[in-house]
Scaffold this motif. Structure first.
Motif, PDB file in Angstrom:
ATOM      1  N   GLY A  28       0.769  -1.236   0.000  1.00  0.00           N
ATOM      2  CA  GLY A  28       0.000   0.000   0.000  1.00  0.00           C
ATOM      3  C   GLY A  28       0.800   1.285   0.000  1.00  0.00           C
ATOM      4  O   GLY A  28       0.209   2.376  -0.116  1.00  0.00           O
ATOM      5  N   GLU A  31       0.010   3.435  -3.033  1.00  0.00           N
ATOM      6  CA  GLU A  31      -1.390   3.531  -3.421  1.00  0.00           C
ATOM      7  C   GLU A  31      -1.740   4.903  -3.989  1.00  0.00           C
ATOM      8  O   GLU A  31      -2.420   5.015  -5.013  1.00  0.00           O
ATOM      9  CB  GLU A  31      -2.279   3.229  -2.206  1.00  0.00           C
ATOM     10  CG  GLU A  31      -3.769   3.167  -2.522  1.00  0.00           C
ATOM     11  CD  GLU A  31      -4.599   2.732  -1.328  1.00  0.00           C
ATOM     12  OE1 GLU A  31      -5.835   2.787  -1.437  1.00  0.00           O
ATOM     13  OE2 GLU A  31      -4.007   2.349  -0.295  1.00  0.00           O
ATOM     14  N   ASP A  35      -3.060   6.326  -8.237  1.00  0.00           N
ATOM     15  CA  ASP A  35      -4.355   6.950  -8.463  1.00  0.00           C
ATOM     16  C   ASP A  35      -4.314   7.735  -9.778  1.00  0.00           C
ATOM     17  O   ASP A  35      -3.516   8.660  -9.921  1.00  0.00           O
ATOM     18  CB  ASP A  35      -4.666   7.892  -7.295  1.00  0.00           C
ATOM     19  CG  ASP A  35      -6.031   8.563  -7.415  1.00  0.00           C
ATOM     20  OD1 ASP A  35      -6.710   8.368  -8.447  1.00  0.00           O
ATOM     21  OD2 ASP A  35      -6.411   9.290  -6.478  1.00  0.00           O
TER      22      ASP A  35
END
Length: 229
Positions: A28, A31, A35
């Protein structure tokens, strides 16, 4: 019986178990960069500011990289393109700067930045999370600045950099110190490995440590130089 030996060796080679897929060392962490609506302007405000020592000492860091005219290099995790203009100047019109990143909005930002500055030797290059996806033996230098701790799959990623480097190719790695009781709490939580662990990992990935380089003005970051074995 001797005639069977080649078949036996071939069978053994074919039945060797494949190397296990590397698991994420920090799930993560990237992350936000993946996007598609990532706001690059917000990262420019965070990365290219006087309160960030990498920004303040960018020319001193580029001096350490020591690029030569005609060389081809990769800025891995180039982000907003902080070093593009300097690296392009150093390699000259006959060199090449691969501006590598996993975030497509960053790639588009760097492409526009390079176009505006007339940096034809800059090649924005979208990569994956496990590989820089550069051709084999295509670069002389890899520059990794405040990005190694973002490698979710460091063995795979560094393996791809090892493959992309030419013989004797160099890696300049800049990253945050992680010293309990000294490093601020946010960095302790954000950065997974300290300098000694990073060195051990790099050596296990078949890179030779050439030494640590002192750069005046860097307090939270260190600079390491490695060579491809």
């Amino acid at each position: 019986m001797k005639r069977l030996l080649p078949f036996v060796f071939l069978l053994a080679a074919c039945t060797t178990a494949p190397e296990p897929v590397e698991e994420s060392v920090k799930p993560g962490i990237n992350e936000s960069f993946l996007d598609p609506e990532l706001d690059v302007d917000e990262f420019v405000k965070r990365f290219e500011v006087e309160s960030r020592e990498i920004y303040v000492e960018r020319d001193a860091i580029a001096d350490v990289v020591g690029l030569l005219p005609g060389q081809e290099m990769a800025d891995v995790g180039a982000g907003t393109g902080l070093f593009l203009e300097r690296f392009a100047k150093d390699v000259g019109p006959d060199g090449k700067v691969y501006a590598v990143d996993i975030a497509e909005p960053m790639i588009e930002h760097m492409r526009a930045r390079a176009d505006d500055l007339g940096l034809s030797q800059v090649v924005p290059h979208l990569c994956g999370e496990r590989s820089v996806d550069l051709p084999r033996r295509s670069i002389d230098v890899a520059f990794i600045c405040d990005t190694y701790h973002h490698f979710e799959y460091p063995r795979s990623t560094m393996g791809s950099i090892h493959s992309a480097l030419r013989g004797g190719g160099v890696v300049i790695l800049v990253d945050f110190e992680r010293i309990p009781g000294v490093t601020r709490e946010w960095l302790m939580n954000h950065v997974r490995a300290g300098k000694e662990e990073v060195i051990a990992e790099m050596e296990s990935f078949d890179f030779e440590l050439l030494g640590e380089v002192e750069v005046d003005g860097l307090e939270e970051n260190y600079v390491l130089r490695f060579r491809k074995r």
